[in-house]
Scaffold this motif. Structure first.
Motif, short mmCIF file in Angstrom:
data_model
loop_
_atom_site.label_atom_id
_atom_site.label_comp_id
_atom_site.label_asym_id
_atom_site.label_seq_id
_atom_site.Cartn_x
_atom_site.Cartn_y
_atom_site.Cartn_z
N VAL A 34 55.35 4.77 21.73
CA VAL A 34 56.64 5.54 22.54
C VAL A 34 56.54 4.63 23.81
CG1 VAL A 34 55.49 6.62 25.02
CG2 VAL A 34 54.55 7.30 22.90
N PHE A 156 56.94 11.00 22.59
CA PHE A 156 55.59 11.35 21.90
C PHE A 156 56.12 11.37 20.99
CE2 PHE A 156 54.36 15.24 19.85
CZ PHE A 156 52.82 15.25 20.46
N TYR A 158 53.59 11.22 17.21
CA TYR A 158 52.03 12.76 16.89
C TYR A 158 51.68 12.55 15.14
CZ TYR A 158 48.40 16.21 15.49
OH TYR A 158 47.66 17.01 15.80
N ASP A 170 51.87 20.70 19.45
CA ASP A 170 52.07 19.82 20.59
C ASP A 170 53.22 18.62 20.89
OD1 ASP A 170 48.91 19.79 19.99
OD2 ASP A 170 48.95 17.47 19.10
N ALA A 171 54.29 18.71 20.37
CA ALA A 171 55.63 18.53 20.58
C ALA A 171 56.46 19.39 21.81
CB ALA A 171 56.24 18.31 18.92
N PHE A 174 54.09 19.52 24.58
CA PHE A 174 54.95 18.17 25.33
C PHE A 174 56.13 17.95 26.66
CE2 PHE A 174 57.06 13.64 25.98
CZ PHE A 174 56.44 13.31 26.41
#
Length: 180
Positions: A34, A156, A158, A170-171, A174
């Motif tokens: 990040v 982000f 993951y 999750d993306a 976010f």
């Protein structure tokens, strides 16, 4: 009996040396985190068209997910979750892009089979995988997802090899949380 042991022993040595060389190469590979700028890249999509990442920076969030293989169980679940959430990603201003080393024809077949509405890019030599620092796992290319903001920065990241569905979930969570 020795004839059988010697070839097996030689194979074990070759396998060990190859594994050590692969581990060494991966250790030298920079992992994107990040805050890093997304590396520029150009690849071919499932329709045979050139895709240049620079053409999309500043226009959309980019959700770039790397996956090991078209039509495999976890990869299919992951792709279908991105498909099922596609309208939510679009409403949130995001463009979904899947990348792996498969051929253009394989990606076309995979996209048609599962009615995937997003871009799949062929990275036959894994050059983009390496630019993003995606590590191999269990003798396969890795599974990682990155969200790139409008400035071309990773916001982000993951990684989860066996939880393909969670990458899309999750993306999207976010992006929704940071797109207000």
């Amino acid at each position: 009996m020795k004839k059988k042991l010697i070839p097996g022993f030689i194979l074990a040595i070759i396998f060990t040396v190859a594994s050590l060389n692969n581990a060494k190469a991966q250790a030298q590979q920079k992992e994107l985190i990040v805050g890093d700028a997304m590396p520029a890249f150009s690849l071919t999509d499932q329709n045979g068209k050139a895709f240049n990442s620079a053409d999309y920076v500043g226009k959309n969030f980019l959700v770039i997910y790397f996956y090991p293989k078209d039509e495999s169980m976890v990869c299919t679940k992951e792709a279908c979750q991105f498909r099922d959430s596609f309208n939510d990603f679009t409403k949130a201003g995001a463009k979904v892009i899947g990348i792996n080393g498969g051929t253009v024809a394989s990606h076309k077949s995979f996209a048609d089979h599962y009615k995937l509405p997003f871009t799949l890019l062929s990275d036959p030599d894994n050059k983009v995988y390496h630019k993003f620092g995606v590590k191999d796992k269990m003798f396969m290319t890795g599974r990682e997802t990155f969200v790139i903001d409008l400035h071309g920065k990773v916001v982000f990241a993951y990684t989860a090899m066996m939880q393909g569905k969670k990458h899309a979930d999750d993306a999207l969570a976010f992006i929704k949380a940071h797109n207000k």
